[in-house]
Enzyme design. Sequence first.
Site, PDB file in Angstrom:
ATOM      1  N   ASP A 309       0.736  -1.292  -0.198  1.00  0.00           N
ATOM      2  CA  ASP A 309       0.165  -0.014  -0.091  1.00  0.00           C
ATOM      3  C   ASP A 309       0.977   1.243   0.005  1.00  0.00           C
ATOM      4  OD1 ASP A 309      -2.807   1.125   0.447  1.00  0.00           O
ATOM      5  OD2 ASP A 309      -1.502   1.998   2.277  1.00  0.00           O
ATOM      6  N   GLU A 362       0.942  -0.591  -5.076  1.00  0.00           N
ATOM      7  CA  GLU A 362       0.019   0.612  -5.273  1.00  0.00           C
ATOM      8  C   GLU A 362       0.531   1.720  -5.433  1.00  0.00           C
ATOM      9  OE1 GLU A 362      -3.224   3.579  -3.473  1.00  0.00           O
ATOM     10  OE2 GLU A 362      -1.932   2.453  -2.212  1.00  0.00           O
TER      11      GLU A 362
END
Length: 659
Positions: A309, A362
């Site tokens: 993330d 990401e």
Amino acid sequence: MRISAIDAYGAYLFHQGTNYSSYRLFGAHAAVWKKKACIRFCVWAPHARAVSVVGDFNNWDAGATPMERAAQGNGIWVAYVPGLTDGATYKYSIETASGERILKSDPYGFAAELRPNTASIVKGLRYQWHDTSWRKSRKEYDSYHNPMLIYEVHLGSWKRDADGKVMGYRDIAEPLAKYVKEMHYTHVELMPLCEYPFDGSWGYQATGYFSATRRYGSPEDLMYLIDTLHRNKIGVILDWVPGHFCKDAHGLRYFDGEPLYESGNPMLAENKDWDTMNFDYGRPEVQSFLISSACFWLEEFHIDGLRIDAVANMLYLDYGKKQGEWQPNKYGGRENLEAVDFLRKLNTAVFKEIPQALMIAEESTSWPMVSGPADKGGLGFNYKWNMGWMNDMLRYMSMDPLFRKGNQNLITFSLYYAFAENFILPLSHDEVVHGKHSLLDKMPGDYWKKFAGLRAFFGYWMSHPGKKLLFMGGEFGQFIEWKFDDSLDWHLLDYPAHQEMQRYVKALNLFYNQHPEFWEIDYNWHGFNWISCDDNDNSVISFYRKGNKPENQTIIVCNFTPEVRRDYRIGVEEAGIYQEIFNSDSPEFGGSGVGNEKPVETEDVPCHGKEQSIVLTLPPLAVLYINFKKQKSKTKSTKGNSKEEKSPRNLLKKGGLIK
């Protein structure tokens, strides 16, 4: 699980940032000390004056169970406590350099109390796995040339039980595996499961990087869930957050009274946008901690891949910061050089230990070679989320079709860079919260047009180069935004339109899995070529997707307006008979039933730079998949066509000089 001795070699690797199984060294482990069964506690706290273990077993008395500095390493503390078993709660009582006493959870603890309690729990990991067949298949698995269709799940809100309560890891295992398998997804991506204190963070602000959140059960219960998915031939990806951690007092912040896991420089340490702390990627012990966490989930929990993330937050010193809130690197740039080195080190270490792992970034910027090899200047991931495609397409699909003709570039621009990385096309949880509307509600128009628009969007998404990810609920047309503290609206499946949407996605997923041209060559131009990308006035695009074999190819035609386009001509590469094989406007999917039921024969009419063309009827707000069926049947020549047969072109064809 085998534990590591507290010796010079293990400590040396830890301090060098290369102990990738440091969870075997630190934490609470069953051991034998002086011929007695005990629990060995080990923690890194180099700035502490003194450390002790406290818990229910000693009435939380800071003086009852002191730890000693280990002879090896710097700031490693150890204690052996006889008589303890699994289930004992504990924390570390740390006397800081200033003399203050603070209580901290174990950074390497394998279990923790359910919020709002914050103590760590002594826990051995014991589970009998039944996924040998799956694990064996992964050794030969080539994700780049196989289908990857990911279903993103938040366990707390996917589905509730009959009483409206959250389902645990074990309770959800069978229904989730059954549903995902029936819907033809290849992987499940689980939103973060490292222990975290605040439900509203969705797990993205963690305290326990080796502890599965207690919200849904024990570590073994999570293993059962993963095992069940594997036995149903479903891969498991876990969201993992090495970018930042929460500020809660029992967590990593100022762990021994001084900055330890975070930088001592407040400009580097503070993440004001998220009210969290950034990790200090230049500190070797933090590297050992984080890389060990990644390997822990992949090895001990049989996770197939990690989705990392907020990589952009790691890469840029000025990410989310105003002028004066950040300092340039030593070259005057805004790149976080230590984070870049860490990510390369992380991916190199993971692929060395688990070669078949999926490491997914990401990353929302244009940073080059995110999925390029680390030894060639890349960051070393094997996939990157294509946030540019996602933003462009959601903007385009949210427009009234009347204005789409002036924004054709939003659906075509992605092909300028589609093969620069190994992309996953994400339609994730982030796009259906905070006032952004659900995917279905983003679509303009009346009720019918919303469903038709979403079907068209999905049809284009599935055929665009790149692997695929969809957040739960999108597959049946969840109408309201996602709520982390409530179930999806499964009752919507009592209504025909939502049943038809789910039926469409199920059929679309199956089509994708069964057609190699949609996934076999995702990362270069050999698997894609435009037929037409510039019909702005009609908001129509058409292109080929191709596999390794000549017979594996499909023509995709997308009509992004609610108008039926009759007698619409497109160029094709081969003369013969073509057949519509998938139509998002089919009545079984809730469509109007416009299409091309009969096979279509090519005509000798040049179009789109090709000598042959076919004429189609394009349904409204719809996508067609068309296959080459067969060559035209040959007929005997007659006097009426003898002139054509003797034309210079056909004579050259017969002589084999041209095709």
